[in-house]
Scaffold this motif. Structure first.
Motif, short mmCIF file in Angstrom:
data_model
loop_
_atom_site.label_atom_id
_atom_site.label_comp_id
_atom_site.label_asym_id
_atom_site.label_seq_id
_atom_site.Cartn_x
_atom_site.Cartn_y
_atom_site.Cartn_z
N TYR A 224 0.78 -1.24 0.00
CA TYR A 224 0.00 0.00 0.00
C TYR A 224 0.81 1.29 0.00
CZ TYR A 224 -3.39 -3.53 1.38
OH TYR A 224 -4.16 -4.65 1.42
N TYR B 271 -0.92 -2.65 -4.41
CA TYR B 271 -2.31 -2.22 -4.64
C TYR B 271 -2.42 -0.74 -4.96
CZ TYR B 271 -4.10 -6.75 -3.44
OH TYR B 271 -4.38 -8.09 -3.47
N THR C 285 -9.59 -13.87 -8.60
CA THR C 285 -10.51 -13.98 -7.45
C THR C 285 -11.86 -14.49 -7.94
OG1 THR C 285 -11.21 -11.69 -7.74
CG2 THR C 285 -9.36 -12.08 -6.24
N VAL D 114 -16.06 -3.55 0.79
CA VAL D 114 -14.72 -3.15 1.21
C VAL D 114 -13.71 -3.80 0.27
CG1 VAL D 114 -13.09 -3.05 3.13
CG2 VAL D 114 -15.54 -3.12 3.60
N GLY D 115 -12.78 -3.01 -0.26
CA GLY D 115 -11.75 -3.57 -1.15
C GLY D 115 -12.35 -4.16 -2.40
N GLY E 93 -11.52 -4.26 -5.57
CA GLY E 93 -10.69 -4.79 -6.67
C GLY E 93 -10.96 -4.09 -7.98
N LEU F 50 -15.49 1.15 -0.10
CA LEU F 50 -14.35 1.65 0.69
C LEU F 50 -13.10 0.99 0.13
CD1 LEU F 50 -13.47 3.28 3.22
CD2 LEU F 50 -13.70 1.18 4.51
N GLU F 51 -12.25 1.80 -0.46
CA GLU F 51 -11.08 1.25 -1.17
C GLU F 51 -9.86 2.08 -0.81
OE1 GLU F 51 -10.41 -1.44 -3.51
OE2 GLU F 51 -8.53 -0.62 -2.75
N LEU G 140 -7.12 1.64 -7.90
CA LEU G 140 -8.25 0.72 -8.06
C LEU G 140 -9.58 1.46 -8.08
CD1 LEU G 140 -7.18 -2.41 -5.97
CD2 LEU G 140 -7.34 -2.19 -8.45
N ASN H 184 -14.60 -9.50 -0.16
CA ASN H 184 -14.04 -10.72 -0.72
C ASN H 184 -12.53 -10.58 -0.81
OD1 ASN H 184 -14.40 -13.37 -2.04
ND2 ASN H 184 -13.48 -12.32 -3.79
N GLU H 185 -11.81 -11.48 -0.20
CA GLU H 185 -10.33 -11.48 -0.21
C GLU H 185 -9.74 -10.14 0.26
OE1 GLU H 185 -7.75 -13.54 -2.70
OE2 GLU H 185 -9.31 -14.59 -3.80
#
Ligand code: SAM
Length: 392
Positions: free
Chosen positions: A47, A54, A69, A100-101, A103, A128-129, A134, A170-171
């Protein structure tokens, strides 16, 4: 763990990118008197603004990236998840979704389209990223595949103060930086990162504070000390993270999907080298110090730790099951037929996608789903076929 296949060579531009990030990590090690924790290294590798895996522009997901994924494998995944979300939104009367996240944004687009088909669109679809790169990609995917729902989608910089609906991730849990430890002469060592012989390398120091306490608490719970040389991971950040999500949720459900295990299985003696998993161009291995900033780094999730944090925050465990049972409970078999009829897609390829999502040797058992609830007392269909919550 062995490398699944030799790693492909880096291009000149990739090497230069990775070297810039390594130089920044090296500077941080020097500032930290020669040592940083593994969690800090993982945080920078994934990060660090403009350079982390990412945060920068690597393709990451899909065939041209490093790993695939579930939502990238098949829209069946997001459609089943949308069915679960629709049930919860109906029980609540209304509400929003918070992913959240997110991708590439594929899951958001597919879920919105399915929720529309189910006549259960959420008030808003919040994302929320942490990665600015991304966010741009998610915006483009939604504009291309779910444009009519774009006005419902909103990107957040922080958790909302009050939220009612469904939170999905997810992940994401596997991408939260972990601490590593090793047992030496019955003591607990922290496995951190140093700079040696002109490269990043492992370095051990006696564990203290929260890490030491966490490892000793796990040993106590398992009923025996870890054997000499045993190494593994502990996620010290997951508890405050779940607590912050719990504070935001006034009513609804959270669904976490990830590769992981209940604690008793996670820390089995045979898993003596830990669970760290790096992905670079569809090769997997356990060396986080190669292709830094160009490869994904993750660790298996101790789902017992997630459930404990949830219970401390007065959430209820609504269910825990394998991805296969979750998707089957939500009718992936019926979806399979409908998708074929609805879009005239190649039935063989869609059946193959369903197998990748559900077979035990693929994602079916390695991936689990944990449901947490507040104020929702109706059973969730995804956990109806098999609920393993007692194993947590
Ligand atoms: C392995 S990717 C999974 C992406 C997507 N959910 C999928 O299934 O394809 C991890 C994602 O989590 C995001 N992420 C990690 N930590 C996060 C945090 N604390 N808050 C929000 N997003 C986070 C990353 O930026 C990335 O989008």
């Amino acid at each position: 763990m062995a490398v699944s296949a030799p790693l492909p060579p880096l291009s000149a531009a990739e090497s230069e990118h990775s070297e810039r990030l390594v130089a920044r990590i090296h500077a941080e090690i020097e500032a930290g008197e020669g040592w940083i924790s593994f969690a800090r290294f993982m945080e920078m590798a994934l990060y660090e603004p403009g350079l982390g895996y990412y945060s920068a522009g690597a393709t990451k997901f899909g065939a041209a990236g490093d790993f695939v994924t579930a939502p990238e494998i098949s829209p069946l995944f997001s459609r089943c998840l949308a069915r679960q979300c629709a049930d919860v939104l109906r029980t609540l009367g209304s509400g929003s979704l918070l992913e959240v996240g997110a991708g590439s944004g594929t899951m958001a687009a597919d879920m919105l389209n399915e929720l529309e088909a189910l006549d259960a669109l959420p008030d808003r679809y919040l994302i929320l990223e942490v990665s600015a790169e991304l966010r741009e990609r998610q915006l483009a995917t939604i504009a291309a595949s779910a444009a009519r729902h774009a006005r419902r989608v909103e990107w957040l910089d922080a958790l909302p103060r009050k939220f009612s609906g469904v939170i999905v991730a997810n992940e994401v849990l596997d991408a939260i930086p972990v601490e590593r430890f090793s047992i030496r002469s019955s003591a607990v060592n922290a496995l951190g990162v140093t700079w040696q012989l002109n490269r990043l390398d492992w370095s051990e120091t006696r564990a203290q504070g929260e890490l030491l306490q966490a490892v000793r608490a796990i040993e106590e719970e398992l009923g025996s000390p870890f054997p000499e040389g045993y190494s593994s991971e502990v996620n010290l950040r997951v508890r405050p993270w779940i607590k912050s999500l719990a504070r935001a949720l006034s009513a609804g459900v959270m669904l976490f999907i990830d590769y992981g295990l209940p604690r008793r299985q996670y820390y089995r003696p045979e898993r003596a080298a830990g669970t760290l998993l790096c992905h670079f161009r569809h090769r997997y291995h356990d060396d986080p110090f190669v292709a830094v900033g160009l490869q994904d780094i993750g660790a298996w999730v101790d789902f017992t730790a997630v459930a404990e944090a949830a219970v401390e925050s007065r959430l209820e465990v609504a269910g825990f099951t394998t991805q296969a049972h979750f998707l089957m409970g939500l009718g992936i078999d019926r979806q399979l037929v409908q998708v074929g009829e609805r879009e005239l897609v190649d039935r063989i390829s869609i059946a193959r996608q369903a197998m990748l999502l559900t077979l035990p040797g693929e994602m079916g058992e390695r991936f689990k789903v944990l449901g947490l609830a507040r104020g929702v007392n109706t059973p969730l269909a995804g956990f109806a076929l098999r609920d393993l919550a007692a194993s947590l």
